[in-house]
Design an enzyme around this catalytic site. Structure first.
Site, PDB file in Angstrom:
ATOM      1  CG  ASP A  25      -1.775   1.173   1.390  1.00 52.90           C
ATOM      2  OD1 ASP A  25      -2.302   1.609   0.355  1.00 52.90           O
ATOM      3  OD2 ASP A  25      -1.942   1.671   2.511  1.00 52.90           O
ATOM      4  CE  LYS A  26      -0.170   7.375  -2.299  1.00 53.69           C
ATOM      5  NZ  LYS A  26      -0.111   8.351  -1.195  1.00 53.69           N
ATOM      6  CB  THR A  61      -2.001   3.678  -3.793  1.00 55.76           C
ATOM      7  OG1 THR A  61      -2.542   4.767  -3.076  1.00 55.76           O
ATOM      8  CG2 THR A  61      -1.697   4.126  -5.219  1.00 55.76           C
TER       9      THR A  61
END
Length: 1130
Positions: free
Chosen positions: A481-482, A761
Site C-alpha cells: 500500500d502507499k 494504492t
C-alpha cells in the site's frame, strides 16, 4: 402538467425500470399521485392485495450491476439543481414488480420513511460476523483442514491399524501420542483465535446507537422534538433514522439527511474503507436539512430509492421523493412530488467515522449488503510452501514403503496371509514417514516466532500466524500500500517557483517578509497613490523593484489561500484544524498560514482571511469547480468584498494547466525538476474578470447546468470558453509527501534481493507517480508508462503490446484500466506485468488489490507478500501467501488481520533477509534430517527382515523404538533450528544471499534423493556388518547395531552444523550420557557384561567409522571443489 408527469413515469427508462401499476389507480392526476408507492404506508398500517408487492425484495436476489451509461446519466442529475418537474422526469424510477424482481434478481429498493416491519425484515440483519467456525462446524472443518494433507492422513491410518490385533506392533502409544499432540495444539490455537474473533464481533454488535423513534405518541411528535431510543448495532434495520455523534463509527450504509452544521455538511474519516487519512466532505439532502428539527423527519411523507448494493465505494444512485412537500399547494390541488437526486456525496458508508458535529441518516443497506462487508473477503487457511513440499515427499516415501513391503512379501513367495504381512511391513516401515517430523517442524516454527518477537531491532513485531515463518524466506513479489505504509501521509510545501524567483524550504521567511511588505504597502498605497513624483531617483527605483517582487508574492500566496476546498474546524479545546478531501490542499493552506495569511472562516459562500497585519479580508465565493480525476484541476471565482474585484483562480496538474496559462519558457522545465525530486507539483493561475464578463459566463453556465443531455460536457465547455483562457501564471508549488523512515534503503535492498515490488494504492495517478519516484521504486531516468481511462479492449490490447516491447519501464495504471485489462486480457496482462521491474496501480478498490495478489500467485506460482496499514488493505493481506500489517495512524485493523504485524515498513528488511532466510534454511535442514532418521532405521529393518526369512518382525521393539525418536536423538536434531550459515550483518549486507533461497534448492527432489542414498548406505552398512562380521547372538546384534545407529546420528548432526551454538554441544553430550545411562535400565535389550567389554566398543567404532567417515570425506572434498555461496563471504 400532472398528467404529463404520470404518463412519463409509467414509461420504461433506459435501465428497464417500470412504474408499478396498482388496481386502484385511476387516470386522473389525483389518482396517479395518491397511489404512489409509500403513500399507503404513511400511518395506515399494512397494505392489502397487490399493493404488498411494491416493497418486496427477494432475499436470494443477486446484485444487478447497471450499465455504465446509466451510471453516468444518473450522476449527471446530481450535479446541478433542477426544478421539481425536471428532476421528477429524469429521476430513477422505483423498483420493479415482484415478478420482474424475481426474474431479474434485482436488489434495488424503495424505502418509505417509517417503513412497515415486514419490509424491514426482508433485508439482512446488521450483524458483524468474522468468525470462521460455530459449535457445529468447528470439528468437521478443523479435521478436514488437517487430514486433507496426505502426511496426517497416513499417520491416522497407521494409528488406527494398531487397534487390529493382527497388525499390532509395539506400543499403541508410540503411534497415537504424537498425532494427538499435533492435533490438540492445532485445534487449541484455532479455537482460541476464533474465540478472540467472536469477542471482537460481540463488541461491535453490542455498540449502542440512537435512532429516532417514529412509534412515539402523536403528542410528542407535535412538539418537533426528536424522540430517540438506544439500540445495539446488530438491531439496526433498513429504514431506521440513525442519530450519529462525533467520533462514532457508522454501523450501516446511510443516506445523510441532516447535520448539526447550518450549511448541511459534515466530515467523515474513511481510513478503514479506502486507506486515505484525509477527511471527506459529505452533504446532507437539502430538503431535509431545511426542516426545522430532526423531529420533522419522522413526520415527513417521503421515500428513498436506492440502487442494488454493489462493491464500488465511489458510486451510488438514488433519489429522495417527498410525496407531499411542506410548502402549501396552490388552489388546494395536491403539489407535485418533489424528487431530489442522491449521489455518493449524500451517503455515509459503514465503517467510516463521523469526524465532527452530529448527523441524522436513513439506513439503506445493512449487514452483508454494506459496501464495507462486500469489499471484505473471508480469510483462507494459509499453508506454507515448505509444508506442501514435505507433503509431496511424504507421498513418495509412502510409495517407497509400499513397494518395499510388497517386494519383501514377493521374495517370500506370497505365502500364507501375504496381504496381512504387507500391512505389517507397512506399519514396520512407517517410521520412514516419521510423525515426529510434524512435531519438530511445529516446535521449530514456535522457536522462529519467539526469535522474531524478541528481536530488539524490530520492536513491536508480532507473529500472528506461527505456521508461516519459513514463507518469509521465499518471497519474490511484494505488494505494498502507499498511504501510511510507504508514506506518513504528512504533506509539506517545500518549493515555490514564480518564474524569475524560486523559494525553497530554507527561504520561506523571505516569502513571509515580502508578503508583510505587500500587505503593508497595499494598506497605504491608496493614500499615496494620488501624489505625483517629478523625478524618479535610483533609491525609488530599487523600492519599486522590491514592491514588484512583493506584489507577485502577494498574488501567488493569495491565490493559494483562496483556491482550495479547505474548511477550518474548531476543536473542543479551542484549537483549529484544517480539513479537506486532499492532504495537498491542507499542506498549502498551512503554508499560507505560516507565511502570514491565515484562513479564518470558510463556508460554501464566503472565505475570510487574516493578513500579516492582523486585519481580516473577506471574499464571496461565486463559483467553485472541484477537482476531479478527469479534469486534474480545481478552480474558484471569488469577489473581493472590499474592492468588488472578481477573480478566477485555478490550480492543477502541469499537463493540463500548461495549455490554459499564458505562454512561458520555464513551466515545463521547473515542473520536471520538481518531479525528479519527488515533489507533487501544482500550477497556479488567475484571471481578473469584469462584472459584465462574469455575468455573461454565469448566464451561459446556468443554461448548461439545466440541460438534460450532455450536461457535464456543456458545463465544461462553458468554463473552457469563458474562464480557462490566457490565465496569468502566478507560480508553481512543490509539495512533499513525507516518507516513512528508512523506506528508500529498504526498497533498494529488497530489489537487490530479487523481489519485485508493486505499489497498490487508492490515491491519484499523479500522487502515486511522485511517490514511486521519491521512494526510488522507479530508477533514475527510467521510463514511466502511464495507462489511464481505458474504455475498450482494443485500447487495452495496444497498451499491452507496447509494454511487451518495453519491459524495462515502470507501469502506472489506474483502477478502471486495470479492471478492463483483467476482464479482457487477464493472462496476457499478468504475464507481461510480472516481467516489469515495478508496477504502480492507482485508484484500486480493496477487492482489486486482493484480486491482483491472487492472480500473481496463480500465474507465477511464486510467493507473494502483501503489506498495508488500513482496513482497505485487509482483503489484500488475507489473499497473499504472507500478509504483513503495519500498526499506524489508520488503526490496527490491518495488523490484526495479518500474519505478521510490524510498526515500520523498514522492519521488512530484518524480517525477510534475516529471520525469513534462517527459518527456511533451518526448517529445510531439519525436515530432511528427520526423514533421514526415519529412513535409516527402516533400511536396517528391511535388511534384517530380508536376512531372517522375510519375517515381518521388528528388530528394535518397545522402548528402543520410542526412545529412538525422542530422548536418544530429538535434542541434537532439534538443535539444528539454532544453526546459521552467515552472521546477521552479512545477511543484510549481501541481499543476493536471499535470492538464492527463492530457487527452493534447500529442499528439493535432488536433496531428498541425496539423503535417501545416504540413509540406504548407512542403514545397510550398520546392519549387514553387525550381522555378517560380528555376532551370532540376536541380543548382541541389537546392542551393537542400535548403539552404532545412535552414535552415527549424533555424528551426522555434528557434520550438518555450520555454526556451533552452546545448546548444540549440550544436546550432543547430554544425549550420549542419557543413552549410556538407559542401557543399565533396559537389560532386556542390552547384556551389560557385553556392553562394558572392549569387544563391544571396538565393534561399534568400526561400524560408525564405515557409515560416517566416507560421508565426512565427501563433504570436505565438495567444500573445496564447489563451495557454498555463503562460504565465500565468511
Amino acid at each position: 402538467m400532472d398528467i404529463e408527469l404520470s404518463r412519463l413515469r409509467n414509461k420504461n427508462n433506459k435501465a428497464g425500470y417500470q412504474r408499478i401499476e396498482s388496481d386502484e389507480q385511476v387516470d386522473s392526476p389525483t389518482g396517479a399521485m395518491s397511489n404512489r408507492p409509500g403513500r399507503s404506508y404513511g400511518n395506515k398500517g399494512k397494505p392489502k392485495g397487490k399493493g404488498r408487492a411494491k416493497y418486496i425484495d427477494e432475499p436470494e436476489d443477486e446484485v444487478d450491476l447497471l450499465r455504465g451509461d446509466e451510471f453516468a446519466e444518473d450522476e449527471d442529475h446530481a450535479e446541478a439543481g433542477q426544478s421539481s418537474h425536471e428532476m421528477a422526469v429524469k429521476a430513477p424510477p422505483p423498483p420493479k414488480t415482484r415478478q420482474q424482481s424475481m426474474s431479474s434478481k434485482d436488489k434495488s429498493r424503495t424505502i418509505p420513511f417509517r417503513p412497515p416491519e415486514k419490509l424491514q425484515n426482508k433485508f439482512p440483519a446488521n450483524v458483524v460476523r468474522n468468525q470462521k467456525y460455530n459449535v457445529f462446524t468447528f470439528f468437521p472443518i478443523v479435521f478436514y483442514e488437517q487430514f486433507k494433507f496426505f502426511f496426517n492422513l497416513y499417520f491416522l491410518l497407521v494409528a488406527l491399524s494398531q487397534f487390529i490385533p493382527a497388525l499390532k506392533i509395539g506400543f499403541i502409544l508410540t503411534y497415537i501420542a504424537p498425532l494427538a499432540f499435533v492435533l490438540a495444539v492445532t485445534m487449541g490455537k484455532e479455537a482460541y483465535d476464533d474465540y478472540k474473533r467472536n469477542l471482537r464481533d460481540k463488541e461491535a454488535n453490542a455498540a449502542r446507537y440512537l435512532i429516532l423513534d417514529p412509534t412515539s405518541s402523536p403528542l410528542s411528535l407535535e412538539s418537533n422534538t426528536a424522540p430517540t431510543r438506544a439500540i445495539p448495532s446488530s438491531r439496526l434495520r433498513v429504514g431506521d433514522f440513525l442519530v450519529l455523534e462525533k467520533n462514532q463509527r457508522i454501523p450501516a450504509d446511510v443516506v445523510l439527511l441532516r447535520t448539526s452544521d447550518v450549511s448541511g455538511t459534515c466530515f467523515i474519516r474513511t481510513d478503514q474503507l479506502d486507506g486515505e487519512t484525509d477527511w471527506k466532505l459529505k452533504v446532507a439532502v437539502p430538503s431535509c436539512q431545511k426542516l426545522a428539527s430532526d423531529g420533522e423527519l419522522v413526520k415527513l411523507d417521503a421515500e428513498i430509492y436506492a440502487d442494488a448494493p454493489i462493491k464500488d465505494i465511489h458510486t451510488f444512485i438514488g433519489t429522495l421523493t417527498i410525496n407531499r412537500p411542506p410548502s402549501t399547494a396552490v388552489d388546494g390541488a395536491p403539489a407535485a412530488p418533489q424528487v431530489e437526486p442522491l449521489t455518493v456525496e449524500n451517503v455515509l458508508w459503514a465503517n467510516t467515522v463521523l469526524a465532527a458535529g452530529s448527523a441524522v441518516g436513513f439506513v439503506i443497506y445493512t449487514g452483508s449488503e454494506t459496501r464495507a462487508v462486500m469489499n471484505t473477503s473471508h480469510p483462507e487457511t494459509k499453508v506454507g510452501l515448505l509444508d506442501l513440499e514435505i507433503n509431496r515427499l511424504a507421498k513418495i516415501l509412502c510409495a517407497v514403503t509400499f513397494a518395499l513391503s510388497v517386494v519383501l512379501v514377493a521374495l517370500n513367495g506370497f505365502r500364507g496371509l501375504w496381504y496381512v504381512y504387507v500391512f505389517r511391513f507397512l506399519i514396520l516401515f512407517s517410521s520412514i514417514i516419521p510423525i515426529s517430523l510434524r512435531v519438530n517442524l511445529d516446535m521449530g516454527k514456535t522457536v522462529y516466532a519467539h526469535q522474531i518477537m524478541n528481536d530488539r531491532e524490530i520492536p513491536g513485531t508480532i507473529v500472528r500466524t506461527s505456521t508461516l515463518p519459513e514463507e518469509l524466506g521465499r518471497i519474490e513479489y511484494l505488494l505494498s500500500d502507499k498511504t501510511g505504509t510507504l508514506t506518513q501521509n504528512e504533506m509539506e510545501l517545500k518549493k515555490l517557483h514564480m518564474g524569475t524567483m524560486s523559494y525553497g524550504s530554507d527561504s520561506m521567511d523571505e516569502v513571509a517578509h515580502q508578503l508583510a511588505t505587500a500587505f503593508g504597502v497595499s494598506a497605504v498605497q491608496g493614500m499615496q497613490g494620488h501624489k505625483r513624483q517629478g523625478t524618479i531617483t535610483g533609491a525609488q527605483l530599487a523600492t519599486r523593484g522590491r514592491r514588484d517582487i512583493s506584489s507577485r508574492v502577494r498574488d501567488v500566496v493569495l491565490s493559494l489561500a483562496l483556491c482550495h476546498n479547505v474548511t477550518p474546524v474548531t476543536n473542543d479545546d479551542g484549537s483549529v484544524t484544517y480539513q479537506a478531501s486532499s492532504p495537498d490542499e491542507v499542506a498549502i493552506v498551512k503554508w499560507t498560514e505560516s507565511v502570514g495569511l491565515r484562513l479564518v472562516f470558510r463556508d460554501r459562500t464566503k472565505i475570510e482571511l487574516q493578513t500579516p497585519q492582523g486585519t481580516n479580508i473577506s471574499f464571496e465565493v461565486l463559483e467553485l469547480f472541484p477537482f476531479t480525476s478527469e479534469s486534474k484541476r480545481m478552480g474558484i471565482v471569488v469577489r473581493d468584498l472590499q474592492s468588488g474585484e472578481i477573480t478566477f483562480m485555478q490550480k492543477g496538474a502541469d499537463v493540463v494547466m500548461a495549455k490554459i496559462v499564458q505562454r512561458n519558457d520555464w513551466l515545463e522545465e521547473e515542473c520536471a525538476n520538481m518531479a525528479r525530486e519527488g515533489l507533487r507539483t501544482l500550477v497556479v493561475g488567475r484571471k481578473k474578470m469584469s462584472k459584465e464578463a462574469y455575468m455573461t459566463f454565469k448566464e451561459q453556465y446556468h443554461k448548461a447546468s439545466v440541460s438534460l443531455d450532455g450536461r457535464n460536457e456543456a458545463m465544461a465547455r462553458v468554463v473552457a470558453e469563458h474562464l480557462e483562457l490566457e490565465l496569468e501564471l502566478v507560480g508553481v508549488t512543490g509539495v512533499e509527501d513525507k516518507l516513512q523512515e528508512g523506506v528508500k534503503p529498504t526498497l533498494e535492498l529488497l530489489r537487490n534481493a530479487g523481489i519485485k515490488i508493486w505499489m497498490l494504492t487508492g490515491d491519484k495517478v499523479e500522487t502515486a507517480t511522485c511517490i514511486a519516484i521519491s521512494t526510488k521504486l522507479v530508477a533514475r531516468n527510467q521510463y514511466i508508462h502511464q495507462v489511464q481511462k481505458l474504455k475498450t479492449s482494443d485500447a487495452a490490447r495496444e497498451q499491452l503490446e507496447f509494454l511487451q516491447s518495453k519491459l524495462d519501464c515502470c507501469l502506472v495504471i489506474d483502477g478502471e484500466s486495470l479492471q478492463l485489462c483483467l476482464n479482457t486480457f487477464r493472462n496476457e496482462f499478468i504475464e507481461i506485468t510480472t516481467k516489469l521491474s515495478a508496477v504502480v496501480a492507482c485508484r484500486c478498490s480493496p477487492t482489486q488489490k486482493a484480486d491482483v495478489a491472487r492472480l500473481i500467485r496463480q500465474y507465477t506460482k511464486k510467493r507473494v507478500c502483501c503489506i498495508g496499514d488500513g482496513g482497505n488493505d485487509v482483503s489484500m493481506i488475507q489473499a497473499a501467501d504472507v500478509g504483513v500489517g503495519i500498526v499506524g495512524k489508520e488503526g490496527k485493523q490491518a495488523s490484526l488481520a495479518a500474519d505478521f504485524s510490524v510498526t515500520q515498513f523498514s522492519f521488512l528488511t530484518k524480517l525477510l533477509m534475516w529471520h525469513g532466510r534462517n527459518s527456511y534454511r533451518r526448517s529445510a535442514k531439519l525436515a530432511q534430517f528427520v526423514i533421514h532418521r526415519g529412513l535409516i532405521i527402516s533400511v536396517i529393518q528391511a535388511v534384517f527382515s530380508a536376512i531372517f526369512y522375510f519375517a515381518p518382525i521388528a528388530v528394535y521393539q518397545g522402548w528402543l523404538m520410542m526412545g529412538y525418536a525422542t530422548i536418544y536423538t530429538m535434542a541434537p536434531v532439534f538443535s539444528l533450528v539454532l544453526d546459521r550459515d552467515v552472521s546477521e550483518d552479512l545477511a543484510l549486507l549481501y541481499p543476493e544471499l536471499y535470492k538464492e533461497l527463492t530457487k527452493g534448492r534447500q529442499l528439493s527432489f535432488k536433496t531428498f534423493f541425496t539423503w535417501l542414498l545416504i540413509s540406504v548406505y548407512q542403514g545397510g552398512a550398520i546392519m549387514i556388518m553387525s550381522l555378517v562380521l560380528f555376532e551370532n547372538e540376536f541380543l548382541n546384534i541389537v546392542a551393537i547395531s542400535f548403539t552404532a545407529l545412535i552414535v552415527n546420528e549424533l555424528i551426522m548432526v555434528a557434520l550438518e552444523i555450520t555454526t556451533w551454538h552452546v545448546y548444540m554441544i549440550i544436546a550432543e553430550v547430554v544425549t550420549l550420557l542419557l543413552y549410556a545411562l538407559s542401557m543399565i535400565f533396559l537389560p532386556q535389550y542390552f547384556d551389560l557384561s557385553f556392553v562394558i567389554s572392549v569387544r563391544f566398543a571396538w565393534k561399534v567404532a568400526v561400524l560408525v567409522a564405515v557409515s560416517s567417515v566416507p560421508l565426512y570425506i565427501i563433504k570436505v572434498v565438495r567444500s573445496r571443489i564447489s563451495p557454498a555461496v555463503y562460504s565465500k563471504l565468511v
